[in-house]
Each structure stands twice: as C-alpha cells, then as structure tokens.
Design a protein around this motif. Structure first.
Motif, PDB file in Angstrom:
ATOM      1  N   THR A  82       0.849  -1.103  -0.080  1.00  0.00           N
ATOM      2  CA  THR A  82       0.045  -0.060   0.044  1.00  0.00           C
ATOM      3  C   THR A  82       0.875   1.267   0.140  1.00  0.00           C
ATOM      4  O   THR A  82       1.995   1.312   0.722  1.00  0.00           O
ATOM      5  CB  THR A  82      -0.792  -0.023   1.314  1.00  0.00           C
ATOM      6  OG1 THR A  82      -1.406  -1.195   1.589  1.00  0.00           O
ATOM      7  CG2 THR A  82      -2.071   1.131   1.155  1.00  0.00           C
ATOM      8  N   LEU A 128      -4.605   3.680   7.691  1.00  0.00           N
ATOM      9  CA  LEU A 128      -4.384   2.436   7.398  1.00  0.00           C
ATOM     10  C   LEU A 128      -4.242   1.382   8.625  1.00  0.00           C
ATOM     11  O   LEU A 128      -3.497   1.622   9.420  1.00  0.00           O
ATOM     12  CB  LEU A 128      -3.076   2.131   6.803  1.00  0.00           C
ATOM     13  CG  LEU A 128      -2.544   1.091   5.989  1.00  0.00           C
ATOM     14  CD1 LEU A 128      -3.449   0.807   4.771  1.00  0.00           C
ATOM     15  CD2 LEU A 128      -0.865   0.887   5.797  1.00  0.00           C
ATOM     16  N   ASN A 159      -4.514  -4.187   8.774  1.00  0.00           N
ATOM     17  CA  ASN A 159      -4.350  -5.066   7.734  1.00  0.00           C
ATOM     18  C   ASN A 159      -3.448  -5.946   7.927  1.00  0.00           C
ATOM     19  O   ASN A 159      -2.506  -5.860   8.633  1.00  0.00           O
ATOM     20  CB  ASN A 159      -3.993  -3.950   6.475  1.00  0.00           C
ATOM     21  CG  ASN A 159      -5.282  -3.239   6.290  1.00  0.00           C
ATOM     22  OD1 ASN A 159      -6.047  -3.445   5.793  1.00  0.00           O
ATOM     23  ND2 ASN A 159      -5.003  -1.835   6.772  1.00  0.00           N
ATOM     24  N   ASN A 202      -1.574  -3.148  11.891  1.00  0.00           N
ATOM     25  CA  ASN A 202      -1.122  -3.524  10.810  1.00  0.00           C
ATOM     26  C   ASN A 202      -0.042  -4.610  11.247  1.00  0.00           C
ATOM     27  O   ASN A 202       0.885  -4.265  11.877  1.00  0.00           O
ATOM     28  CB  ASN A 202      -0.611  -2.576   9.562  1.00  0.00           C
ATOM     29  CG  ASN A 202      -1.717  -1.683   9.374  1.00  0.00           C
ATOM     30  OD1 ASN A 202      -2.710  -1.941   8.715  1.00  0.00           O
ATOM     31  ND2 ASN A 202      -1.321  -0.330   9.736  1.00  0.00           N
TER      32      ASN A 202
END
Length: 445
Positions: free
Chosen positions: A269, A300, A303, A335
């Motif tokens: 990303t 973000l 993930n 993340n």
C-alpha cells in the motif's frame, strides 16, 4: 438466465465463438469527419434512475478515438460536471475483452459509473483486460453513495480507478490480482467533478463502519500478486506503479482496514501526492511544474501483509508514504506481518511515528521512496532526482514485453433466481413476485 452464456457481444457477426479475438471481427464504430473511429460502448444506462443490469457478460467494446470502450456504463452525464443519475444496480456481471492491437484501440473500462450519487450497488461482478481499469467510479462530487461488493478485478492497468470519488463509498469483500497496480484512487484536475478526492463523510457525518468522519472505506478485500506489466495500459493508468497492491494518490480522509495485501513485489500500500497539469487546480497547490494534490488524513488500520516488496529495490516493502506539504497526518495502526514480525515501512517505523490521524505535521519528502515510485511508474520525477533520470543503477521493476489477455474464469456464479420480479414469459413461466419470495431470494443471494 445464465451469467456466462448471455453475452452482449461487441464483435461483428461471423463464424466461431462469441467475443472473438480475430481482427476481422472487431468493430471500432462510426467515424468522424476526419475518418477517426469513435469506438463503441456496450450497455449504457444514461441519466435513467432505477435501472438494474444483471446476470450477463459484455465483451469487446473498443475505445477507438472517442470516449468509448466501456462495457457496462452507468452514466449520469459524462463531461457535464453535474450529477444526473440516482439509484442503480449491477449484479452477476462479467466485463472483458479478448482483443488487443494497441493502446489506441483497446477496451478502456469494464464496469463504470460516473456523475451518479446513487445509491448504487455492484455485487458479484468480474472484469479483466482493460487499458484503464476493470472498475471505475468517478465524477460523483464527494457524494458517490456506492458499494462495490464481491468484485474480482484482473489483468488490467488498474484493477480499480476512482477519480475525485469520495463521500460515502465502500469497497468490500473483493479481490484485486494480476493487475499492474491493483487498486488506485486519486485526485485529478481534469475530471468533470470537483477535486480533490475526499473520503470525508458528507455534512461532517459519522460512518457507521469506521465510527469516524471518514466514509470512504476499503475493507475485507484480498489484494495480491499485482506484478503484471504485460497488460493493456494507456494515459494516467499506464503510470500505475507495477507491483503495487493499492495506491492512494492525492486522496484524503480515506480508510483502509481489515484487508490482506500479499505478494505485491513493490509495495502493498502506498500514499503519495498526485501531480497534474494546469489550472484551475481546485483543491490542489499550483506550482510552476504542476498542480500538486497532496494526500492527508488517510487511515491504514488492522491490515495483514505477507511477502510484499520482493522486487528488492530501496523502500520496497509493505507500506510507504510521502507528503510534500504540511497538513493533517495519515495514521497507521494495528497492521501486522503474517507469520510474525513488524511490517516493513518507508519511512521506517511508520506505525510508531504516526499512530493517529489529524493535527498538522510537516512535510516528509521521503526522497528514496518518492523517486522509487517515479522510477517504477516511468513518470517524471518531482522529487530530488531531476526529471528524466527515472531510475538509479540496479533498479529492478518489470517492464512490458508483450500484452497477454486472459480468458474469463470458468464457472462464475450466476443468480440463483433470475426470474424474481420478472413478468411471466417463456423463460420465466409462473413467476412470483410476492414479498415473501423477494425476501427469500434476497437471503439466498
């Protein structure tokens, strides 16, 4: 009655299978006074609310010299700068092309919406082989009000492209793989809706998904193996950096949460500014070189990353960021790297440096990453390396050698009850449209 056998075919009649790849079977449409072919569109829903397109395949509608090449298009007034389409639905659809001669004639978009404020839904759809993107949502003036659910995007320059499309927009439960760049949302100066791309909720509302003021949500998607340079690619889409799972280019207030990013050779990303040309530069910063749309306020969150960045260039890894101007910070939290360990980021330790969105942070040009993106995209560098010196010695990014189009996957799921709400006819005798039948079919879908 069958998603894979009912075909809206852009090729000329002739012997052989539908959606022929033979040059003699292609139709580039009518010609203008100068003899230029204008291209063709497949299914066009033009300024007409409440239309559903379901359970079929559209193929081989090519671009030519016009603004055509769209297989299925929900069009509220392209180029008008106005919203002209409300509610629409597309379900159990395939969009593809089997023909490529050059970028000039290739098919442009698979499933497309523009100048529409919905509510719109695309559900159980597939698209492949386009020189711009499999899916496109744009020109909806920060009030897109659309859901892309259970989509599958392959073998295109971009699996998804969304220009200046913000507000209440959700992409979920979908797969983006074997594209050049898996997913791209961006701000752009020359689209016919106000820039920049802004995922903030309309009227400063709160998203029921994020519980924040970000209503643009990318969640529960599988973004993997987007390392394919041998796809059709033209225009800005051709500058999508190969090996990238997702690019947020000049986007603001977007939320990317609970997704899987795997096997993307450059980055999983990235968050980068988008340089565009000329006035009016609405929402951007005008410089002598370009109109710069910086990204800011993007989240973000939670993930999973696995085996990204294996091209091995400097800054390649799981996720990265560069910003050219002071403004609200992006934020990175929760993340994880599959199998343990911390995600690889550029600059390092992004989750420690920027755990929360907002505030006012200084620029971070992140010059190594900035120029790696320019090298990968084969674009003019706006970082510290002069324009033209795109790549440092030893750079390793795959380049296109020969375009390869992929066939439709076999066995894509059709609607369980295509006769629901259809008046009785030879294919649907004795159709029932009772409320109970509709509710039962909805549960089964």
């Amino acid at each position: 009655m069958n998603r894979n056998k009912v075909i809206v075919d852009g090729t000329l009649p002739g012997k052989g299978k539908p959606c022929s790849s033979a040059p003699s079977r292609q139709d580039l449409g009518a010609k203008d006074k100068d003899g230029n072919a204008l291209g063709r569109n497949g299914i066009l829903v033009y300024k007409t609310d409440g239309v559903s397109v379901e359970n079929l395949t559209a193929c081989n509608f090519l671009s030519g010299d016009g603004s055509a090449g769209n297989e299925i298009w929900f069009n509220g007034g392209d180029g008008s700068g106005k919203i002209g389409l409300g509610k629409f639905t597309g379900r159990y659809l395939n969009a593809t092309t089997t023909y490529f001669k050059d970028n000039h004639t290739a098919a442009g978009y698979g499933i497309f919406s523009s100048n529409a404020d919905g509510p719109g839904l695309w559900d159980y759809t597939y698209a492949s082989n386009f020189n711009d993107s499999d899916y496109y949502i744009g020109a909806c003036q920060q009030v897109c009000n659309q859901v892309l659910d259970h989509g599958w995007a392959q073998y295109s320059a971009l699996g998804y492209s969304g220009t200046n499309s913000g507000g209440n927009l959700v992409i979920e439960n979908s797969q983006f793989d074997h594209n050049k760049d898996g997913f791209d949302t961006n701000s752009q100066n020359n689209d016919d809706s106000p820039s920049p791309q802004d995922g903030a909720c309309p009227k400063n509302g709160t998203s029921p998904i994020t519980k924040t003021h970000s209503c643009w949500v990318f969640e529960h998607n599988n973004v993997h193996d987007n390392n394919n340079p041998n796809v059709p690619a033209a225009g800005f889409a051709a500058a999508g950096p190969v090996g990238t799972g997702m690019s947020v280019s000049g986007g603001r207030n977007d939320t990317v949460m609970d997704n899987r990013f795997a096997n993307n050779g450059a980055w999983g990303t990235i968050f980068v500014p988008f340089p565009d040309s000329g006035p009016p530069c609405s929402g951007g910063t005008s410089t002598p070189a370009a109109c710069i749309f910086d990204e800011s306020g993007d989240a973000l969150i939670d993930n999973t990353y696995e085996h990204n960045g294996f091209f091995g260039n400097p800054s390649n890894g799981d996720f990265a960021e560069t910003r050219f101007e002071p403004g609200p910070s992006d934020c990175f939290s929760g993340n994880t790297e599959a199998g343990g360990g911390a995600p690889t980021t550029s600059p390092p330790l992004l989750q420690t440096l920027e755990p929360t969105c907002g505030g006012n942070v200084p620029p971070d040009l992140n010059p190594v990453f900035t120029d790696e993106v320019a090298c990968d995209a084969q674009a003019i560098s706006i970082g510290p390396i002069p324009a033209g010196d795109f790549c440092l010695p030893g750079a390793n990014y795959p380049r296109r050698t020969k375009v390869v189009l992929a066939p439709l996957p076999s066995g894509l799921k059709s609607m369980r009850n295509p006769c629901l709400d259809v008046p009785a006819d030879p294919w649907c005798p004795g159709t029932t449209t009772t409320a109970a039948a509709r509710a039962k079919a909805k549960r089964r879908r």
